[in-house]
Design a protein around this motif. Sequence first.
Motif, PDB file in Angstrom:
ATOM      1  N   ALA A  78       0.849  -0.940   0.304  1.00  0.00           N
ATOM      2  CA  ALA A  78       0.022   0.336  -0.082  1.00  0.00           C
ATOM      3  C   ALA A  78       0.822   1.266  -0.153  1.00  0.00           C
ATOM      4  CB  ALA A  78      -0.729   0.334   1.335  1.00  0.00           C
ATOM      5  N   GLY A  79       0.600   2.497  -0.873  1.00  0.00           N
ATOM      6  CA  GLY A  79       1.448   3.551  -1.005  1.00  0.00           C
ATOM      7  C   GLY A  79       2.441   3.101  -1.391  1.00  0.00           C
ATOM      8  N   THR A  80       3.164   1.908  -2.349  1.00  0.00           N
ATOM      9  CA  THR A  80       4.007   2.338  -3.164  1.00  0.00           C
ATOM     10  C   THR A  80       3.546   2.749  -4.844  1.00  0.00           C
ATOM     11  OG1 THR A  80       3.638   0.258  -4.319  1.00  0.00           O
ATOM     12  CG2 THR A  80       5.240   0.147  -2.234  1.00  0.00           C
ATOM     13  N   ALA A  81       4.332   2.962  -5.539  1.00  0.00           N
ATOM     14  CA  ALA A  81       3.622   3.588  -6.737  1.00  0.00           C
ATOM     15  C   ALA A  81       4.027   2.118  -8.106  1.00  0.00           C
ATOM     16  CB  ALA A  81       5.346   4.687  -7.382  1.00  0.00           C
ATOM     17  N   SER A  82       4.833   1.210  -7.633  1.00  0.00           N
ATOM     18  CA  SER A  82       5.284   0.059  -7.957  1.00  0.00           C
ATOM     19  C   SER A  82       5.288  -1.336  -6.983  1.00  0.00           C
ATOM     20  CB  SER A  82       6.139   0.305  -9.125  1.00  0.00           C
ATOM     21  OG  SER A  82       7.229   0.173  -9.011  1.00  0.00           O
ATOM     22  N   SER A  83       4.811  -2.247  -7.570  1.00  0.00           N
ATOM     23  CA  SER A  83       5.662  -3.538  -6.945  1.00  0.00           C
ATOM     24  C   SER A  83       5.188  -4.976  -7.461  1.00  0.00           C
ATOM     25  CB  SER A  83       4.661  -3.639  -5.183  1.00  0.00           C
ATOM     26  OG  SER A  83       2.788  -3.693  -6.261  1.00  0.00           O
ATOM     27  N   LEU A  84       6.061  -5.462  -7.113  1.00  0.00           N
ATOM     28  CA  LEU A  84       6.085  -7.134  -7.972  1.00  0.00           C
ATOM     29  C   LEU A  84       6.101  -8.154  -7.009  1.00  0.00           C
ATOM     30  CD1 LEU A  84       7.598  -9.344  -9.751  1.00  0.00           C
ATOM     31  CD2 LEU A  84       9.185  -9.404  -9.248  1.00  0.00           C
ATOM     32  N   PHE A 105       3.300  -7.541 -12.217  1.00  0.00           N
ATOM     33  CA  PHE A 105       3.885  -6.598 -12.032  1.00  0.00           C
ATOM     34  C   PHE A 105       2.661  -5.340 -11.667  1.00  0.00           C
ATOM     35  CE2 PHE A 105       6.385  -2.429 -14.416  1.00  0.00           C
ATOM     36  CZ  PHE A 105       6.781  -2.477 -12.407  1.00  0.00           C
ATOM     37  N   VAL A 106       2.471  -4.696 -10.762  1.00  0.00           N
ATOM     38  CA  VAL A 106       1.560  -3.835 -10.589  1.00  0.00           C
ATOM     39  C   VAL A 106       2.486  -2.048 -10.181  1.00  0.00           C
ATOM     40  CG1 VAL A 106      -0.152  -2.324  -9.315  1.00  0.00           C
ATOM     41  CG2 VAL A 106      -0.049  -4.654  -8.925  1.00  0.00           C
ATOM     42  N   LEU A 107       2.201  -1.162 -11.865  1.00  0.00           N
ATOM     43  CA  LEU A 107       2.650  -0.421 -11.629  1.00  0.00           C
ATOM     44  C   LEU A 107       1.490   1.275 -11.695  1.00  0.00           C
ATOM     45  CD1 LEU A 107       4.765   1.769 -12.471  1.00  0.00           C
ATOM     46  CD2 LEU A 107       5.063   1.127 -14.566  1.00  0.00           C
ATOM     47  N   GLY A 108       1.767   1.994 -10.943  1.00  0.00           N
ATOM     48  CA  GLY A 108       0.708   3.163 -10.331  1.00  0.00           C
ATOM     49  C   GLY A 108      -0.935   2.698 -10.792  1.00  0.00           C
ATOM     50  N   GLY A 109      -0.746   1.649 -10.258  1.00  0.00           N
ATOM     51  CA  GLY A 109      -1.627   1.024 -10.307  1.00  0.00           C
ATOM     52  C   GLY A 109      -2.674   0.424 -10.607  1.00  0.00           C
ATOM     53  N   ARG A 110      -1.834  -0.041 -11.867  1.00  0.00           N
ATOM     54  CA  ARG A 110      -2.603  -0.751 -12.946  1.00  0.00           C
ATOM     55  C   ARG A 110      -1.721  -2.251 -13.117  1.00  0.00           C
ATOM     56  NH1 ARG A 110      -5.060   1.803 -16.971  1.00  0.00           N
ATOM     57  NH2 ARG A 110      -4.968   4.086 -16.963  1.00  0.00           N
ATOM     58  N   PRO A 111      -2.073  -3.323 -12.967  1.00  0.00           N
ATOM     59  CA  PRO A 111      -2.195  -4.782 -12.987  1.00  0.00           C
ATOM     60  C   PRO A 111      -0.748  -4.997 -14.855  1.00  0.00           C
ATOM     61  CG  PRO A 111      -3.341  -5.176 -12.120  1.00  0.00           C
ATOM     62  CD  PRO A 111      -3.152  -4.420 -12.586  1.00  0.00           C
ATOM     63  N   LEU A 112       0.775  -5.123 -14.743  1.00  0.00           N
ATOM     64  CA  LEU A 112       0.470  -5.092 -16.619  1.00  0.00           C
ATOM     65  C   LEU A 112       0.441  -6.438 -17.201  1.00  0.00           C
ATOM     66  CD1 LEU A 112       3.396  -3.839 -18.128  1.00  0.00           C
ATOM     67  CD2 LEU A 112       4.206  -5.256 -17.573  1.00  0.00           C
ATOM     68  N   LEU A 113      -0.775  -6.595 -17.685  1.00  0.00           N
ATOM     69  CA  LEU A 113      -1.907  -7.311 -18.363  1.00  0.00           C
ATOM     70  C   LEU A 113      -1.099  -8.079 -19.688  1.00  0.00           C
ATOM     71  CD1 LEU A 113      -4.631  -5.419 -17.585  1.00  0.00           C
ATOM     72  CD2 LEU A 113      -3.711  -7.550 -15.845  1.00  0.00           C
ATOM     73  N   GLY A 114      -0.323  -7.527 -19.955  1.00  0.00           N
ATOM     74  CA  GLY A 114       0.128  -8.000 -21.118  1.00  0.00           C
ATOM     75  C   GLY A 114      -0.176  -7.977 -22.725  1.00  0.00           C
TER      76      GLY A 114
END
Lengths: 315, 315
Positions: free
Chosen positions: A132-138, A150-159
């Motif tokens: 919570a509160g991070t800009a990006s997380s794996l 990988f979630v970046l700016g509230g969006r999971p990288l869906l491909g």
Amino acid sequence: MMYAVGVDLGGTKTAAGVVSADGEVLFSDTVPTLSRDGGEAILDATAKLAAGLIKKAADDGITVERVGVGSAGVIDAGRGVVVSATDAIRGWAGTALTAGLATRLGLPASSVRAVNDVHAHALGEAWAGAAAGTASSLLVAFGTGVGGSFVLGGRPLLGQRHAGGHVGHFASPYAFHEGTAIPCVCGGAGHVEAVASGPAIREAYLRLGGTEPVTDARAVFALAGRSDAAAIRAVGIGAGAAGQAMGGLANILDPEVVVVTGGLSDAGAPWWRPMERALRAELLPALAGLPVLPATLGSAAALVGAARLVLLPPA
Amino acid sequence: MMYAVGVDLGGTKTAAGVVSADGEVLFSDTVPTLSRDGGEAILDATAKLAAGLIKKAADDGITVERVGVGSAGVIDAGRGVVVSATDAIRGWAGTALTAGLATRLGLPASSVRAVNDVHAHALGEAWAGAAAGTASSLLVAFGTGVGGSFVLGGRPLLGQRHAGGHVGHFASPYAFHEGTAIPCVCGGAGHVEAVASGPAIREAYLRLGGTEPVTDARAVFALAGRSDAAAIRAVGIGAGAAGQAMGGLANILDPEVVVVTGGLSDAGAPWWRPMERALRAELLPALAGLPVLPATLGSAAALVGAARLVLLPPA
């Protein structure tokens, strides 16, 4: 305050809950997934589950008009359709997931969204859990399989092909035995999942000459706790491969934090310690302070992340 | 039509060009990088190079008021500052790159932007090169080192610590010799770069018992062309490691296309064929049709991508 129903639809059970716009689960319910009965039956049961929660919320004076779903299988999040699924849920592939639920619940199509359950899990932890509160997380989950997001700016990288997050399917130096790549469930060989999943730890124990009857990774952990040499090596290989894989991915994605979850992570220090040692051995100097965190939302993570899909725009 | 100066600032030379908003290079120029003289001297020379191009454009009736830079080193793109750099450019670390150029050129600070040169390279190919028109692309460069960048929606993934794209630093099963992990320039061992870079191919040749005097990978390729067994094996290892690494990354990132560049890629079929075979062997079924493309912008890629930074918003 806005509220949504979040649904976590898995191969054996479907959990759903009413989630607030600040990430709290007000109440939840679980039903068995009708995994032998086909897509329409599953949609019927899921709509009934959601309708029950919406009704219960209404009784408390809370209006709920949005539904987010994290589902097993490969999900086309743009169209809300199940692209493919394993036989664990028969007839799920091809199901018009979001449209089918919207129709059954009398909601506009735009009020129902869906992603794959691992992405929902990661989004939940990124929003209201360990990240919570991070800009990006794996987030990486180690259990029956190995999956991540990988979630970046509230969006999971869906491909591009809805295949993003298949972190179990890249080469691992651990995934070899006597010079031969260990087969992977994907049809390839030598992959992280072939050596770092729960079943892989059990198989490593047997391959390394373990003689006790073990039915799962849990049994191997118990033997390791009693100083069984093959069990200790099998756990070390699985945890080492897991950590090495996440460390290498961190060098590439440079996430603010790494979140680790799944049944193996829940095994605690005997898995976590060698995993984190291997992870940190891989990191570039710039990533030396990378936080590596256990997930905190437990079994609610995916339904919380699913609700997030329809509660807020990406950060 | 809008125009910008794009700058590609490397350890030995700095190239710059006037680039149009549709990705065409009108004219360009190159100067040696003053890599022994410190950050301020480099900024002076770079500003002079840019000013000359701006003047030349003005003579043709073209107004240029924006400058984008792709620079060697770790760049904080948000602040426009060089976070760190190797000794190849002495005194570059800590330089206020964008502010220093803006002041020298009399431009507003917001009209000058910078990223690391590999990200600029990838952005150039994503915008106007091999990956033009795609929603996402993974570019990997194999040369003296191994670097890469994942471009999504017109934005390179820069990472939380400006470390995103270090695709050379994850574990490769190829990066072992007689059971021991081969040391990597990053201080770690067993990484992709330790076995798939140009210098690594030369080292592999010598390690495998090659007896000819070879000064670089090019010499190893020449020997392989004359059927030298150690040279053929060394090229196969380097290309195999490169392909395997990119295939695994593709499973995780699911980019629309993969773009391959750098000196080894330029070696053509003897490297490309085993590379692509190893890459495709890794792919999940969903990625079977993944296009794997050679870069098309050549040495202009980074300056074109740098111009892109200030010409258009991300897609």
